[in-house]
Motif scaffolding. Structure first.
Motif, short mmCIF file in Angstrom:
data_model
loop_
_atom_site.label_atom_id
_atom_site.label_comp_id
_atom_site.label_asym_id
_atom_site.label_seq_id
_atom_site.Cartn_x
_atom_site.Cartn_y
_atom_site.Cartn_z
N TYR A 170 -13.47 -1.77 1.49
CA TYR A 170 -12.17 -1.47 2.33
C TYR A 170 -11.04 -2.26 2.13
CZ TYR A 170 -15.45 1.99 4.09
OH TYR A 170 -16.85 2.62 4.52
N THR A 171 -9.75 -1.64 2.03
CA THR A 171 -8.48 -2.46 2.30
C THR A 171 -7.34 -1.50 2.96
OG1 THR A 171 -6.95 -3.83 1.14
CG2 THR A 171 -7.57 -1.73 -0.03
N ASP A 172 -6.45 -2.30 3.68
CA ASP A 172 -5.42 -1.40 4.31
C ASP A 172 -4.18 -2.10 4.24
OD1 ASP A 172 -4.11 0.64 5.61
OD2 ASP A 172 -5.45 0.51 7.67
N THR A 173 -3.26 -1.59 3.63
CA THR A 173 -1.98 -2.11 3.51
C THR A 173 -0.96 -1.33 3.70
OG1 THR A 173 -1.89 -1.92 1.26
CG2 THR A 173 -3.08 -4.05 1.64
N PRO A 174 0.52 -1.71 3.86
CA PRO A 174 1.50 -0.95 3.98
C PRO A 174 1.71 -0.15 2.63
CG PRO A 174 2.10 -3.08 4.95
CD PRO A 174 0.80 -3.02 4.09
N LEU A 202 -10.23 7.37 0.81
CA LEU A 202 -11.30 6.36 0.98
C LEU A 202 -11.41 5.06 0.84
CD1 LEU A 202 -13.57 9.01 -1.15
CD2 LEU A 202 -13.58 8.98 1.25
N VAL A 203 -10.09 4.64 0.79
CA VAL A 203 -9.70 3.23 0.53
C VAL A 203 -9.78 2.31 1.65
CG1 VAL A 203 -8.22 1.38 -0.50
CG2 VAL A 203 -8.83 3.78 -1.64
N ILE A 252 -0.64 6.74 0.15
CA ILE A 252 -1.31 7.90 0.78
C ILE A 252 -0.57 9.05 1.30
CG2 ILE A 252 -2.99 8.87 2.70
CD1 ILE A 252 -4.33 6.19 2.39
N ASP A 253 0.50 8.58 2.00
CA ASP A 253 1.65 9.70 2.39
C ASP A 253 2.48 10.24 1.14
OD1 ASP A 253 1.05 8.91 4.75
OD2 ASP A 253 3.14 7.40 5.25
#
Length: 171
Positions: free
Chosen positions: A140-144, A81-82, A150-151
């Motif tokens: 929301y945020t999305d980083t490596p 959900l991030v 998540i993986d």
């Protein structure tokens, strides 16, 4: 027979399932209103289980491997959900919930076990669940790093699900 807790949280599953289905339009775009309501609702639902029910389960001495799996599922669901919503994440959440919800709702599942263990306290427990507040959501945020997390959480949940049917090895 299912009781008050089962009815409350089972109907919340149904509501969340509808919102999730409505979040992904047929053309692959995201319905922001449905997704936002789903995101807030799922975080609240997870909060009820993690902060109200699981502590009671531990207090009553009824924790099992199923609750450990539910906890792993909650971790990966919350992580999904991030980042900003995308079709791939919505499909992943749907796949997790298809396996997760029966662990809670099926006969002899988490909700039934909670109701049996909490017998005389079930009304108060249901009231605590109903009163649980909305969970504030962050932007929301999305980083490596988030994607690696998540993986890793997905692998842990999948491995836990594989082991769930086997007796736990104690050392």
């Amino acid at each position: 027979m299912s009781g008050l807790l089962h009815a409350l949280l089972g109907s919340d599953h149904d509501r969340l399932d509808r919102l999730l289905a409505n979040s992904l339009r047929g053309d692959g775009t995201i319905d922001d209103a449905s997704w936002s309501e789903f995101r807030c609702g799922l975080l609240r639902h997870i909060g009820i289980e993690e902060r109200v029910l699981f502590p009671e389960l531990r207090r009553l001495g009824g924790s099992t491997d199923v609750e450990e799996q539910l906890h792993r599922d909650h971790a990966v669901l919350a992580a999904l959900l991030v980042p900003p919503p995308a079709a791939a994440e919505i499909r992943q959440i749907r796949a997790i919930l298809l396996e997760h919800n029966p662990l809670e709702e099926d006969a002899g599942g988490f909700y039934d076990r909670m109701e049996a263990l909490a017998e005389g306290e079930i009304d108060a427990l249901v009231e605590r669940a109903r009163a649980y507040p909305q969970v504030p959501t962050a932007p929301y945020t999305d980083t490596p790093f988030l994607r690696r997390t998540i993986d890793q959480l997905l692998r842990q949940a999948e491995e836990g699900r594989r082991l769930l049917g086997r007796p736990r090895q104690r050392s």
